[in-house]
Motif scaffolding. Structure first.
Motif, mmCIF file in Angstrom:
data_model
loop_
_atom_site.group_PDB
_atom_site.id
_atom_site.type_symbol
_atom_site.label_atom_id
_atom_site.label_comp_id
_atom_site.label_asym_id
_atom_site.label_seq_id
_atom_site.Cartn_x
_atom_site.Cartn_y
_atom_site.Cartn_z
ATOM 1 N N VAL A 55 3.090 -50.378 151.427
ATOM 2 C CA VAL A 55 4.385 -51.265 151.440
ATOM 3 C C VAL A 55 5.308 -51.036 150.411
ATOM 4 O O VAL A 55 5.264 -50.510 149.476
ATOM 5 N N MET A 56 6.495 -50.725 151.209
ATOM 6 C CA MET A 56 7.527 -50.351 150.527
ATOM 7 C C MET A 56 8.802 -51.398 150.407
ATOM 8 O O MET A 56 9.006 -52.252 151.109
ATOM 9 N N ASN A 57 9.511 -51.411 149.173
ATOM 10 C CA ASN A 57 10.842 -52.272 148.928
ATOM 11 C C ASN A 57 11.783 -51.307 149.218
ATOM 12 O O ASN A 57 11.971 -50.257 148.931
ATOM 13 N N ALA A 58 12.810 -52.011 149.914
ATOM 14 C CA ALA A 58 13.905 -51.266 150.399
ATOM 15 C C ALA A 58 15.250 -52.009 150.179
ATOM 16 O O ALA A 58 15.091 -53.149 150.174
ATOM 17 N N MET A 59 16.104 -51.106 149.778
ATOM 18 C CA MET A 59 17.595 -51.610 149.270
ATOM 19 C C MET A 59 18.591 -50.727 149.467
ATOM 20 O O MET A 59 18.079 -49.406 149.113
ATOM 21 N N ASN A 60 19.633 -50.798 149.819
ATOM 22 C CA ASN A 60 20.762 -49.839 149.820
ATOM 23 C C ASN A 60 21.768 -49.966 148.957
ATOM 24 O O ASN A 60 22.006 -51.099 148.291
ATOM 25 N N LYS A 61 22.657 -49.159 148.608
ATOM 26 C CA LYS A 61 23.592 -49.274 147.922
ATOM 27 C C LYS A 61 24.818 -48.350 148.038
ATOM 28 O O LYS A 61 24.471 -47.180 148.807
ATOM 29 N N ARG A 62 25.879 -48.780 147.890
ATOM 30 C CA ARG A 62 27.206 -48.015 148.226
ATOM 31 C C ARG A 62 27.521 -47.201 147.182
ATOM 32 O O ARG A 62 27.356 -47.256 146.112
ATOM 33 N N LEU B 29 17.726 -52.595 157.893
ATOM 34 C CA LEU B 29 16.922 -52.714 156.741
ATOM 35 C C LEU B 29 15.560 -53.122 156.873
ATOM 36 O O LEU B 29 14.512 -52.174 156.360
ATOM 37 N N THR B 30 15.282 -53.908 157.767
ATOM 38 C CA THR B 30 13.624 -54.289 158.156
ATOM 39 C C THR B 30 13.116 -53.008 158.664
ATOM 40 O O THR B 30 11.928 -52.737 158.463
ATOM 41 N N MET C 3 18.498 -47.976 149.017
ATOM 42 C CA MET C 3 17.372 -47.865 149.622
ATOM 43 C C MET C 3 16.308 -47.654 148.246
ATOM 44 O O MET C 3 16.572 -46.516 147.668
ATOM 45 N N VAL C 4 15.539 -48.290 148.035
ATOM 46 C CA VAL C 4 14.654 -47.973 146.991
ATOM 47 C C VAL C 4 13.334 -47.991 147.393
ATOM 48 O O VAL C 4 12.681 -48.552 148.200
ATOM 49 N N ILE C 5 12.575 -46.826 147.192
ATOM 50 C CA ILE C 5 11.307 -46.193 147.633
ATOM 51 C C ILE C 5 10.302 -45.800 146.471
ATOM 52 O O ILE C 5 10.996 -45.154 145.492
#
Length: 94
Positions: free
Chosen positions: A87-94, A73-74, A1-3
């Motif tokens: 507006v936020m950009n989001a991604m996750n990481k293991r 994610l959405t 998650m990148v915020i």
């Protein structure tokens, strides 16, 4: 998650800390999910790092990461956008 670490809608003049933003998002997710779903997929996430205005949230394994990508994610993007008022950009990481 990148915020991004940006000021809140409330306009308190100071940016919310990344951990506070993520905790607020977790609270919203907890209200929207069954307890079992929250405990399985959201509770075990952690703040991995914070640098250059990006917060990385880690998932415990690849399966959880894939589940987030396909099902959560959405929703997380929408919640984060509501919390910070941008507006936020989001991604996750293991």
């Amino acid at each position: 998650m990148v915020i991004a670490d940006t000021p809140t809608k409330a306009g308190r003049g100071a940016a919310m800390k990344a951990e506070q933003i993520w905790q607020a998002a977790q609270g919203e997710l907890q209200l929207q999910m069954t307890r079992a779903t929250y405990d399985t997929w959201v509770k075990p996430t952690v703040v991995v790092s914070y640098a250059d205005g990006e917060l990385v949230i880690g998932t415990p394994n690849g399966y959880t990461q894939e589940w987030w990508q396909n099902r959560l994610l959405t929703t997380v993007r929408r919640i984060l956008t509501g919390i910070v008022g941008a507006v936020m950009n989001a991604m996750n990481k293991r």
